[in-house]
Design a protein around this motif. Structure first.
Motif, PDB file in Angstrom:
ATOM      1  N   ALA A   1       0.861  -1.447  -0.084  1.00 32.95           N
ATOM      2  CA  ALA A   1       0.050   0.031   0.017  1.00 32.95           C
ATOM      3  C   ALA A   1       0.811   1.099  -0.130  1.00 32.95           C
ATOM      4  O   ALA A   1       0.290   2.361  -0.548  1.00 32.95           O
ATOM      5  CB  ALA A   1      -0.987   0.046   1.216  1.00 32.95           C
TER       6      ALA A   1
ATOM      7  N   TRP B   1       0.927   1.687  -4.173  1.00 25.55           N
ATOM      8  CA  TRP B   1      -0.176   1.750  -4.793  1.00 25.55           C
ATOM      9  C   TRP B   1      -1.010   2.820  -4.180  1.00 25.55           C
ATOM     10  O   TRP B   1      -1.739   3.565  -5.114  1.00 25.55           O
ATOM     11  CB  TRP B   1      -1.018   0.570  -5.139  1.00 25.55           C
ATOM     12  CG  TRP B   1      -1.561  -0.050  -3.741  1.00 25.55           C
ATOM     13  CD1 TRP B   1      -0.952  -1.152  -2.977  1.00 25.55           C
ATOM     14  CD2 TRP B   1      -2.744   0.283  -3.005  1.00 25.55           C
ATOM     15  NE1 TRP B   1      -1.728  -1.503  -2.142  1.00 25.55           N
ATOM     16  CE2 TRP B   1      -2.798  -0.814  -1.997  1.00 25.55           C
ATOM     17  CE3 TRP B   1      -3.840   1.336  -3.150  1.00 25.55           C
ATOM     18  CZ2 TRP B   1      -3.863  -0.577  -1.102  1.00 25.55           C
ATOM     19  CZ3 TRP B   1      -4.724   1.422  -2.244  1.00 25.55           C
ATOM     20  CH2 TRP B   1      -4.785   0.487  -1.367  1.00 25.55           C
ATOM     21  N   PHE B   2      -0.892   3.319  -2.909  1.00 24.41           N
ATOM     22  CA  PHE B   2      -1.968   4.230  -2.276  1.00 24.41           C
ATOM     23  C   PHE B   2      -1.469   5.556  -2.919  1.00 24.41           C
ATOM     24  O   PHE B   2      -2.307   6.479  -3.453  1.00 24.41           O
ATOM     25  CB  PHE B   2      -1.916   4.330  -0.858  1.00 24.41           C
ATOM     26  CG  PHE B   2      -2.880   5.168  -0.340  1.00 24.41           C
ATOM     27  CD1 PHE B   2      -4.218   4.963  -0.280  1.00 24.41           C
ATOM     28  CD2 PHE B   2      -2.300   6.122   0.443  1.00 24.41           C
ATOM     29  CE1 PHE B   2      -5.262   5.992   0.200  1.00 24.41           C
ATOM     30  CE2 PHE B   2      -3.327   7.385   0.877  1.00 24.41           C
ATOM     31  CZ  PHE B   2      -4.696   7.088   0.671  1.00 24.41           C
TER      32      PHE B   2
ATOM     33  N   ALA C   1      -2.462   5.988  -6.543  1.00 23.28           N
ATOM     34  CA  ALA C   1      -3.793   6.602  -6.711  1.00 23.28           C
ATOM     35  C   ALA C   1      -4.028   7.771  -6.214  1.00 23.28           C
ATOM     36  O   ALA C   1      -4.918   8.571  -7.003  1.00 23.28           O
ATOM     37  CB  ALA C   1      -4.681   5.635  -5.847  1.00 23.28           C
TER      38      ALA C   1
ATOM     39  N   TYR D   1      -5.587  10.705  -9.093  1.00 24.07           N
ATOM     40  CA  TYR D   1      -6.469  11.906  -8.590  1.00 24.07           C
ATOM     41  C   TYR D   1      -6.084  13.244  -8.807  1.00 24.07           C
ATOM     42  O   TYR D   1      -6.887  14.095  -9.291  1.00 24.07           O
ATOM     43  CB  TYR D   1      -7.072  11.630  -7.144  1.00 24.07           C
ATOM     44  CG  TYR D   1      -8.086  10.783  -6.886  1.00 24.07           C
ATOM     45  CD1 TYR D   1      -9.320  10.501  -7.602  1.00 24.07           C
ATOM     46  CD2 TYR D   1      -7.625   9.525  -6.143  1.00 24.07           C
ATOM     47  CE1 TYR D   1     -10.216   9.345  -7.415  1.00 24.07           C
ATOM     48  CE2 TYR D   1      -8.728   8.378  -5.884  1.00 24.07           C
ATOM     49  CZ  TYR D   1      -9.639   8.491  -6.512  1.00 24.07           C
ATOM     50  OH  TYR D   1     -10.664   7.465  -6.264  1.00 24.07           O
TER      51      TYR D   1
ATOM     52  N   ALA E   1      -7.693   6.274 -10.837  1.00 26.51           N
ATOM     53  CA  ALA E   1      -7.190   6.301  -9.749  1.00 26.51           C
ATOM     54  C   ALA E   1      -8.443   5.527  -8.829  1.00 26.51           C
ATOM     55  O   ALA E   1      -7.949   4.542  -7.944  1.00 26.51           O
ATOM     56  CB  ALA E   1      -7.385   7.782  -8.987  1.00 26.51           C
ATOM     57  N   THR E   2      -9.577   5.491  -9.023  1.00 27.66           N
ATOM     58  CA  THR E   2     -10.582   4.764  -8.443  1.00 27.66           C
ATOM     59  C   THR E   2     -10.499   3.389  -8.778  1.00 27.66           C
ATOM     60  O   THR E   2     -10.400   2.353  -7.746  1.00 27.66           O
ATOM     61  CB  THR E   2     -12.040   5.059  -8.905  1.00 27.66           C
ATOM     62  OG1 THR E   2     -12.281   6.566  -8.814  1.00 27.66           O
ATOM     63  CG2 THR E   2     -13.055   4.416  -8.320  1.00 27.66           C
TER      64      THR E   2
ATOM     65  N   MET F   1      -7.365   2.302  -6.520  1.00 29.60           N
ATOM     66  CA  MET F   1      -7.808   2.098  -5.236  1.00 29.60           C
ATOM     67  C   MET F   1      -8.692   1.121  -4.671  1.00 29.60           C
ATOM     68  O   MET F   1      -8.173   0.084  -3.836  1.00 29.60           O
ATOM     69  CB  MET F   1      -8.724   3.470  -4.695  1.00 29.60           C
ATOM     70  CG  MET F   1      -8.634   3.594  -3.407  1.00 29.60           C
ATOM     71  SD  MET F   1      -6.986   3.988  -2.363  1.00 29.60           S
ATOM     72  CE  MET F   1      -7.059   5.836  -2.940  1.00 29.60           C
TER      73      MET F   1
END
Length: 377
Positions: free
Chosen positions: A254, A257-258, A261, A265, A273-274, A277
């Protein structure tokens, strides 16, 4: 008196010779450790094949080793080579200005104006954090790029160590049982204790290498695939980074990848991005909860905080091999103290009790009940 002096002198000399031999083998410690780990993982396969071909132990061990090379060694070398090459290319693009990391960070700040206010409340400065982050990334990229050049220059040394590891692995696979029996006979800790400790060593090594590594590779592969599917740059690079980070509990993939994302955004790619996520939360993060209990098991899993500290400490002390050596040392530490508590304190409680909120579990498995007791108990 003379006999006691001779015995003590012999033991002292034995310790000196053993320590000297240990220093002699120090340059090959990593190769020896991985030979032991690979032999432990592939020994059940060798045992199965040996039942079918009992008269050919050498060929059976050689076939097991060749399978290990095809399944493990060649793919790891291929991925490592591609990873180093991609890191070097990315670093060159950043250094030449083709990729402007500062501008990308500013895009994130512009898209989330509340970041500055939130950081100011806790006494932190966004610009200072940005400078440290960019400096750290450039330092890491420079280090990897230099190591890539050094790896090319030390190719012979690398393959010599790889050859020694595979050579030793062959004998450990073939003669593992007899070597274990010899070790139990030689160590002066008591046969029952030695069997318990060696079983713990094998158990944790298999769990760490086979279980945690499979989970990490799965998470990294899924992360790399989603980066590739969304058209994000350097999917192989970030997939390997997520694989390494997945070895750390409470951190995991995470951390890659977080922020990716959030950046999507910030740049207006709300759909990508969605998707990233949702995929990260629903797929990548759940792999750990699904696969780890199956591959590692509840009885062999160390508490997450011990795994975290021992893994980070192992990486700092032993390099990349530390992700396996650190938890192994932690497990042996706990095993020694559990034996001590059982034999000298007569306690039946485990070294680390279960959380109060969890249901009561059976705390005394067969391995623990077989631990030696004090004489007279």
């Amino acid at each position: 008196m003379q006999e006691r002096l001779e015995r003590r002198s012999f033991i002292f000399t034995l310790l000196l010779v053993t320590i000297a031999f240990g220093f002699l083998l120090k340059p090959f410690f990593t190769a020896i450790f991985w030979a032991c780990a690979v032999a432990l993982i592939f020994h059940p396969l060798y045992h199965y094949l040996l039942k079918r071909f009992p008269n050919w132990p050498n060929l059976t061990a050689l076939g097991t080793l060749l399978l290990c090379i095809v399944v493990v060694v060649i793919p790891v070398l291929a991925v490592a080579s591609s990873f180093v090459s991609e890191v070097a290319n990315l670093y060159q693009k950043v250094q030449s200005g083709e990729i402007n990391l500062g501008a990308k960070v500013e895009q994130v700040r512009a898209a989330f104006p509340g970041i500055n206010a939130a950081l100011e409340r806790v006494g932190m400065d966004f610009d200072g954090i940005k400078e440290r982050l960019l400096g750290g990334l450039m330092t890491a990229g420079s280090l990897i790029a230099k190591n890539a050049l050094a790896l090319g220059q030390n190719t012979l040394n690398f393959f010599v160590n790889l050859g020694l590891m595979l050579y030793l692995t062959f004998f450990l696979i073939r003669d593992g049982n007899s070597l274990t029996a010899l070790l139990i006979r030689a160590l002066p800790l008591g046969d029952e204790r030695e069997k318990l400790l060696l079983a713990k060593f094998a158990e944790v090594t298999r769990a760490t290498i086979k279980g945690n590594l499979v989970v990490a590779i799965t998470q990294g592969t899924l992360g790399g695939l989603i980066f590739w599917a969304l058209g994000l740059p350097a999917p192989l690079l970030w997939g390997v980074v997520m694989t390494v980070l997945s070895l750390l509990p409470a951190v995991g993939a995470a951390i890659i990848w977080f922020p990716a994302a959030l950046y999507l955004y910030a740049t207006g790619d709300a759909v990508k991005a969605t998707v990233l996520m949702i995929f990260g939360v629903a797929v990548i993060s759940l792999v750990d909860n699904i696969l780890r209990p199956i591959l590692v098991g509840r009885d062999t899993k160390l508490p997450d905080y011990i795994v975290l500290f021992s893994t980070v400490g192992g990486l700092l002390m032993f390099g990349i091999s530390g992700f396996a050596i650190g938890p192994l040392l932690a497990a042996l530490f706990m095993a020694f103290w559990e034996i001590f508590m059982r034999e000298f304190i007569s306690g039946d409680q485990p070294l680390i009790p279960p959380p109060l909120e969890s249901p009561l579990d059976d705390l005394h498995d067969e391995g623990r009940s077989a631990a030696p007791r004090k004489s007279g108990d």
